[in-house]
Design an enzyme around this catalytic site. Sequence first.
Site, PDB file in Angstrom:
ATOM      1  N   ILE A   1       0.869  -1.182   0.000  1.00 42.26           N
ATOM      2  CA  ILE A   1       0.000   0.000   0.000  1.00 42.26           C
ATOM      3  C   ILE A   1       0.904   1.230   0.000  1.00 42.26           C
ATOM      4  O   ILE A   1       1.631   1.464   0.976  1.00 42.26           O
ATOM      5  CB  ILE A   1      -0.918  -0.003   1.247  1.00 42.26           C
ATOM      6  N   GLU A   2       0.897   1.950  -1.104  1.00 47.41           N
ATOM      7  CA  GLU A   2       1.797   3.101  -1.245  1.00 47.41           C
ATOM      8  C   GLU A   2       1.111   4.401  -0.819  1.00 47.41           C
ATOM      9  O   GLU A   2      -0.066   4.411  -0.445  1.00 47.41           O
ATOM     10  CB  GLU A   2       2.318   3.153  -2.688  1.00 47.41           C
TER      11      GLU A   2
ATOM     12  N   CYS B   1       4.748  -2.617   2.959  1.00 50.95           N
ATOM     13  CA  CYS B   1       4.950  -3.784   2.093  1.00 50.95           C
ATOM     14  C   CYS B   1       3.856  -4.824   2.344  1.00 50.95           C
ATOM     15  O   CYS B   1       3.231  -4.860   3.419  1.00 50.95           O
ATOM     16  CB  CYS B   1       6.293  -4.433   2.377  1.00 50.95           C
TER      17      CYS B   1
ATOM     18  N   GLU C   1       4.119  -7.991   2.942  1.00 49.48           N
ATOM     19  CA  GLU C   1       4.409  -8.917   4.050  1.00 49.48           C
ATOM     20  C   GLU C   1       4.011  -8.280   5.380  1.00 49.48           C
ATOM     21  O   GLU C   1       3.433  -8.932   6.258  1.00 49.48           O
ATOM     22  CB  GLU C   1       5.911  -9.235   4.095  1.00 49.48           C
TER      23      GLU C   1
ATOM     24  N   CYS D   1      10.978  -6.047   6.152  1.00 51.08           N
ATOM     25  CA  CYS D   1       9.997  -7.128   6.332  1.00 51.08           C
ATOM     26  C   CYS D   1      10.637  -8.356   6.966  1.00 51.08           C
ATOM     27  O   CYS D   1      10.033  -9.034   7.798  1.00 51.08           O
ATOM     28  CB  CYS D   1       9.329  -7.476   5.005  1.00 51.08           C
TER      29      CYS D   1
HETATM   30  N1  THU Z   1       7.543  -4.214  -1.709  1.00 48.02           N
HETATM   31  C1  THU Z   1       6.829  -5.114  -0.960  1.00 48.02           C
HETATM   32  O1  THU Z   1       5.595  -4.998  -0.821  1.00 48.02           O
HETATM   33  N2  THU Z   1       7.504  -6.126  -0.370  1.00 48.02           N
HETATM   34  C2  THU Z   1       8.851  -6.308  -0.457  1.00 48.02           C
HETATM   35  O2  THU Z   1       9.411  -7.110   0.280  1.00 48.02           O
HETATM   36  C3  THU Z   1       9.602  -5.559  -1.470  1.00 48.02           C
HETATM   37  C4  THU Z   1       8.973  -4.277  -1.886  1.00 48.02           C
HETATM   38  C5  THU Z   1       6.814  -3.104  -2.327  1.00 48.02           C
HETATM   39  C6  THU Z   1       7.109  -1.743  -1.737  1.00 48.02           C
HETATM   40  C7  THU Z   1       6.747  -0.840  -2.882  1.00 48.02           C
HETATM   41  O3  THU Z   1       5.339  -0.592  -2.846  1.00 48.02           O
HETATM   42  C8  THU Z   1       7.045  -1.662  -4.120  1.00 48.02           C
HETATM   43  O4  THU Z   1       7.144  -3.012  -3.694  1.00 48.02           O
HETATM   44  C9  THU Z   1       8.325  -1.269  -4.823  1.00 48.02           C
HETATM   45  O5  THU Z   1       9.399  -1.244  -3.943  1.00 48.02           O
END
Ligand code: THU
Length: 140
Positions: A43-44, A53, A55, A94
Amino acid sequence: MEYKELVDIALEARKMAYVPYSHFKVGAALLTKNGKVYKGCNIENAAYSPVNCAERTAIFKAVSEGDKEFSAIAIVGGSEGDTVLSICPPCGVCRQVINEFVDADEFDVILGTNNPKDMKVFKLRELLPLGFGPKNLKVK
Ligand code: THU
């Protein structure tokens, strides 16, 4: 539960990713020791740094619902589009958050794609050697 099924649930979770900035969608499926599965997606945020992230979304959902005993997590990630072609290793933050709640020598991190043949399984210890955790706070 078969790990292939857990990867399929992570692929479902990935569809919910909110990624207007990176366009990189990640899904996670966290398996509790009781066989329950918590899904998570990334979720950005317009301010960038508050990104959560996939996880951590899954872990925080579980802990906030009273579940803290986990046996495995499946993770899938890739650029927007429905097919995941390469494995997506979890970021360092994570790995650290997972380490808070599990025995790193026992907990499985499953990295998958849409092709079951790509699946790789690691113990958290392999991905976070000499990780700092709750036990370290008890050492004098
Ligand atoms: N991201 C994750 O959700 N999990 C990870 O372990 C690696 C990165 C997401 C963060 C961001 O929204 C996008 O991937 C690019 O970095």
